[in-house]
Scaffold this motif. Structure first.
Motif, mmCIF file in Angstrom:
data_model
loop_
_atom_site.group_PDB
_atom_site.id
_atom_site.type_symbol
_atom_site.label_atom_id
_atom_site.label_comp_id
_atom_site.label_asym_id
_atom_site.label_seq_id
_atom_site.Cartn_x
_atom_site.Cartn_y
_atom_site.Cartn_z
ATOM 1 N N ASP A 278 4.848 -33.077 -16.772
ATOM 2 C CA ASP A 278 4.088 -31.845 -17.166
ATOM 3 C C ASP A 278 3.528 -32.170 -18.381
ATOM 4 N N VAL B 143 1.451 -34.006 -19.281
ATOM 5 C CA VAL B 143 -0.275 -34.053 -19.020
ATOM 6 C C VAL B 143 -0.833 -32.965 -18.891
ATOM 7 N N MET B 144 0.052 -31.950 -18.184
ATOM 8 C CA MET B 144 -0.668 -30.811 -18.117
ATOM 9 C C MET B 144 -0.777 -29.852 -19.251
ATOM 10 N N ARG B 145 0.012 -30.035 -20.222
ATOM 11 C CA ARG B 145 -0.150 -29.281 -21.492
ATOM 12 C C ARG B 145 -0.815 -30.144 -22.347
#
Lengths: 228, 377
Positions: free
Chosen positions: B372, B374-376
């Motif tokens: 995650d 990458v998401m943030r």
């Protein structure tokens, strides 16, 4: 159906920079529906989305996917479930530069051990569906914003997931491309897929395709929570 | 089957991934290949030259007896032959005449030897390739020599020795016993040393001990000792060369370690994306392992093939002055190709394995973070 039971998420726990992103979220998301997590920056939308999609583990609480608890599964099993159940569309598309459109679309399926020629056929069919067949061999950095978006959607669909997870999908798109994106989502929902999006864009929250808007603030659900 | 397909897909991605960073990976491959080439060249060369020396020396006498006066090699009386010939187990004894001659005209040292069988007539000589080259002499030419008492004599080149024996014959001049004695003033009744033929090679050490006892002013030298000396000399030379190369090797190690262990921000981002789209940590590590293997294996194979061509086809022009040849004349000859697989295996484990491992460690650190990020990010 995805259920979250009293989910908490704290980053850097026990350190001076400790940050609580989610505070006791209980939420059920129905299958074959489009749900939007709405809220300002820092409200916990993205964190909730990554926990829903099995990308991160909650600090406390449970996640139940189609009746099976996945919270404490080992990485290998969790990754396998994530790969087969969720297709992710990221805010900045997160395509890998320097390789072709086709390879980018095929990437999520590589660890599945499927025959390369079958996989290639499937990826080309998806590109055809999104009007990108002629761009299959093109490097992704040479694409327009709209084309990149469609490649990102094709990539999310390569493993034929039941759930599409999109984080701020229209943040970098103009109104026309945002409309196009929502049309794609409507089409996918029509095919029986579950759509979960995190966005504070009114264009998304008020779109016809969206059945439910869950409002968040300060790591809590403030409206639209509970059962679907 | 799925596992094979999976690895095939991962290798496929690894190759397109490597092609994206053509400059960086190309430079690494070139330097890596160069290092393997140098190391493998030294290794192949030393090995081949040792074999060559051993093969040529196989015809050398089993035992040579020299006379020692005040710790130095002196001329040996031919009547020692009778005493040695009487020892049980000795098949034959003969005297040898050989010495060194400095040619001031060409600034070269020659080795003059009287062969057992008559090489040519009086006033005729046979010369090695190195002598022929340095003095620009060919068959039928005359070579001038200064005798021990200052006279100038001319000997005719009757024959040039074949190039295949150049390792030991480069600086050689073969002549008759009469010409040799005249040139150096060696009186009749003495020789440079004695050659002893032994019926049973296993008895060489015993016979050598008996000779040393019977004739205390002599020094018997067995063929195995000469071989050992050659071996030591070539090992020493290759050691010197490796010591010189050590600096280059160290520079390469630092370079390779830096390239292999340091992940750029772009690479970290990519690992994050791969994890986010459903790759496991193990898949990312497999990709990095293939990446390291492709580079190091290609460099290893290219380096070894280039070294093989350098040593056995081009006759090692880079190392010639250091690794082979005598003081002044360098032999020019082609080595017999030979590969020692044990040595190649050692080279493989020294250069390929550490690199492949070094590429995995940083990737493992990057790949164990939650996808995650990458998401943030």
């Amino acid at each position: 159906m995805i259920e979250l039971l009293d989910v908490h998420k704290t980053f850097n726990q026990g350190k001076p920079n400790e940050y609580v992103a989610l505070r006791g979220i209980t939420l059920a998301i129905a299958s074959c529906q489009a749900t939007v997590l709405k809220g300002p920056s820092g409200s916990g939308k993205t964190t909730l989305l990554s926990i829903l999609g099995g990308m991160a583990r909650p600090s406390a609480g449970r996640i139940i996917l189609s009746g099976r608890e996945i919270t404490s599964l080992p990485e290998r099993f969790l990754t396998d479930i994530r790969r087969r159940t969720f297709g992710f569309i990221f805010q900045q598309f997160n395509l890998i530069r320097g390789i072709s459109v086709l390879e980018n679309v095929m990437l999520p399926a590589y660890p599945c051990g499927e025959s390369h020629s079958l996989l290639r056929g499937r990826a080309l069919a998806l590109l055809e569906l999104f009007g990108l067949a002629g761009r299959a061999a093109t490097r992704v950095e040479w694409l327009s914003g709209g084309e990149m978006q469609r490649v990102a959607i094709a990539r999310a669909l390569i493993n034929d997931p039941a759930v599409i997870v999109a984080d701020e999908p229209t943040a970098h798109l103009d109104t026309k491309l945002s409309g196009e994106f929502l049309e794609f989502m409507a089409r996918l929902k029509g095919e029986g897929k579950t759509i979960i999006m995190a966005s504070h864009d009114p264009l998304v929250c008020e779109a016809g395709v969206v059945e439910r808007v869950v409002e968040m603030r300060d790591g809590r659900v403030v409206a639209g929570g509970g059962a679907p | 089957m799925g596992g094979v397909e999976k690895q095939r897909c991962i290798i496929d991605f690894t190759l397109s991934s490597l092609l994206r960073r053509k400059g960086k990976n190309g430079a690494l491959l070139v330097v890596y290949t160069l290092v393997v080439f140098l190391l493998a060249s030294v290794m192949l060369f030393t090995q081949a030259i040792r074999k060559e020396a051993a093969a040529v020396l196989a015809d050398a006498p089993e035992l040579v007896v020299q006379r020692i006066v005040a710790g130095r090699h002196d001329l040996i009386p031919l009547d020692y032959m009778g005493k040695i010939g009487a020892i049980r187990g000795v098949r034959a004894v003969s005297g040898r005449l050989w010495g060194y001659y400095y040619d001031p005209l060409f600034g070269a040292n020659y080795t003059l030897v009287v062969p057992e069988e008559q090489a040519g007539g009086l006033g005729e000589i046979a010369v090695g390739q190195g002598v022929a080259r340095s003095s620009m002499a060919s068959e039928g030419n005359i070579m001038p020599f200064h005798t021990h008492d200052g006279r100038l004599v001319s000997l005719t080149v009757a024959r040039v020795l074949p190039a295949s024996t150049e390792l030991v014959s480069s600086d050689l001049i073969l002549l008759t016993a009469e010409d040799f004695r005249m040139l150096f003033g060696v009186p009749a009744g003495v020789a440079t040393d004695l050659v002893v033929a032994v019926a049973n090679p296993a008895e060489v050490p015993t016979i050598a001990a008996k000779i040393a006892r019977l004739l205390p002013d002599t020094r018997p030298i067995a063929r195995s000792e000469i071989l050992r000396t050659y071996d030591a000399a070539f090992s020493w030379r290759s050691g010197i060369l490796l010591a010189i190369l050590a600096g280059a090797l160290l520079a390469f190690l630092i370079f390779a370690w830096d390239k292999a262990t340091g992940l750029s921000a772009e690479e970290r981002r990519e690992i994050g994306i791969l994890k986010a789209v459903g790759w496991e940590t193990g898949d990312v590590l497999a990709m990095k392992f293939w990446e390291g293997s492709v580079i190091s294996l290609s460099a290893f194979l290219a380096g070894v093939v280039l070294a093989y061509l350098h040593v056995f086809v081009a006759a090692a022009p880079l190392f010639e002055p250091v690794l082979k040849g005598w003081s002044v004349l360098y032999p020019r000859f082609r080595l017999t190709p030979s590969l020692d697989f044990a040595q190649l295996a050692v080279l493989f484990f020294l250069v390929v394995v550490p690199y492949a491992v070094a590429t995995i460690v940083p990737a493992w650190r990057a790949a164990t973070v939650d996808p995650d990020a990458v998401m943030r990010g």
